[in-house]
Design a protein around this motif. Sequence first.
Motif, mmCIF file in Angstrom:
data_model
loop_
_atom_site.group_PDB
_atom_site.id
_atom_site.type_symbol
_atom_site.label_atom_id
_atom_site.label_comp_id
_atom_site.label_asym_id
_atom_site.label_seq_id
_atom_site.Cartn_x
_atom_site.Cartn_y
_atom_site.Cartn_z
ATOM 1 N N SER A 20 22.753 42.175 41.094
ATOM 2 C CA SER A 20 22.682 41.218 42.207
ATOM 3 C C SER A 20 21.235 40.947 42.606
ATOM 4 O O SER A 20 20.893 39.823 42.979
ATOM 5 N N TYR A 21 20.368 41.957 42.517
ATOM 6 C CA TYR A 21 18.946 41.737 42.816
ATOM 7 C C TYR A 21 18.321 40.813 41.762
ATOM 8 O O TYR A 21 17.526 39.928 42.089
ATOM 9 N N GLU A 22 18.672 41.021 40.508
ATOM 10 C CA GLU A 22 18.172 40.145 39.451
ATOM 11 C C GLU A 22 18.632 38.713 39.699
ATOM 12 O O GLU A 22 17.845 37.770 39.553
ATOM 13 N N SER A 23 19.887 38.544 40.094
ATOM 14 C CA SER A 23 20.424 37.206 40.358
ATOM 15 C C SER A 23 19.697 36.538 41.516
ATOM 16 O O SER A 23 19.469 35.322 41.502
ATOM 17 N N MET A 24 19.328 37.315 42.520
ATOM 18 C CA MET A 24 18.590 36.776 43.664
ATOM 19 C C MET A 24 17.237 36.236 43.202
ATOM 20 O O MET A 24 16.841 35.125 43.573
ATOM 21 N N SER A 27 17.691 32.999 41.238
ATOM 22 C CA SER A 27 17.961 31.886 42.145
ATOM 23 C C SER A 27 16.686 31.394 42.821
ATOM 24 O O SER A 27 16.420 30.191 42.877
ATOM 25 N N TRP A 28 15.902 32.327 43.339
ATOM 26 C CA TRP A 28 14.655 31.946 44.017
ATOM 27 C C TRP A 28 13.703 31.228 43.069
ATOM 28 O O TRP A 28 13.080 30.224 43.437
ATOM 29 N N ASN A 94 15.197 45.953 53.677
ATOM 30 C CA ASN A 94 15.253 44.522 53.372
ATOM 31 C C ASN A 94 13.911 43.989 52.872
ATOM 32 O O ASN A 94 13.562 42.842 53.119
ATOM 33 N N GLN A 119 13.179 40.277 52.011
ATOM 34 C CA GLN A 119 14.124 39.680 51.067
ATOM 35 C C GLN A 119 14.509 38.285 51.527
ATOM 36 O O GLN A 119 15.601 38.036 52.027
ATOM 37 N N ASP A 120 13.563 37.395 51.317
ATOM 38 C CA ASP A 120 13.679 36.004 51.731
ATOM 39 C C ASP A 120 12.991 35.154 50.660
ATOM 40 O O ASP A 120 11.907 35.511 50.183
ATOM 41 N N ARG A 121 13.607 34.053 50.300
ATOM 42 C CA ARG A 121 13.076 33.209 49.223
ATOM 43 C C ARG A 121 11.651 32.755 49.501
ATOM 44 O O ARG A 121 10.766 32.879 48.641
#
Length: 131
Positions: A20-24, A27-28, A94, A119-121
């Motif tokens: 899920s971290y990789e996916s985040m 996405s960013w 976070n 943890q923000d784009r």
Amino acid sequence: MPRRLTQTKPGTHQAMKNTSYESMVVSWLMQDGWQVFLPILDHGHQTDILISDGPSYYRIQVKTVEASGEDHVVHNAWKGSNVDVVVYFARNSNWGVVAPAFEDETRPLNHPEHRKFTQDRKEFLREFHQL
């Protein structure tokens, strides 16, 4: 409403969280205009994410750590590979750190070359572009 009624094994659950971290990050980076490629298998090359702006390619490794603070020491798990950037996420908080790949055996997360982000784009991309 759908509800999960089965138990997830602890090892499987940890792998799901790591992914899920990789996916985040994927996405960013896509929202920032990067072409993003995901290796089918990253064993041996230590590359979770491959990105390109067209002419250039960069290898990214994503790691999660149980960090009690920014002085947490991380180990170099990609020595001898061609990784360009390592993104660390603190699983128990976070925030994360974007770091250029380094040759040292260990380094604290708060090393001067590392860039901390929440943890923000927007914060992630701001620090990513500072490398």
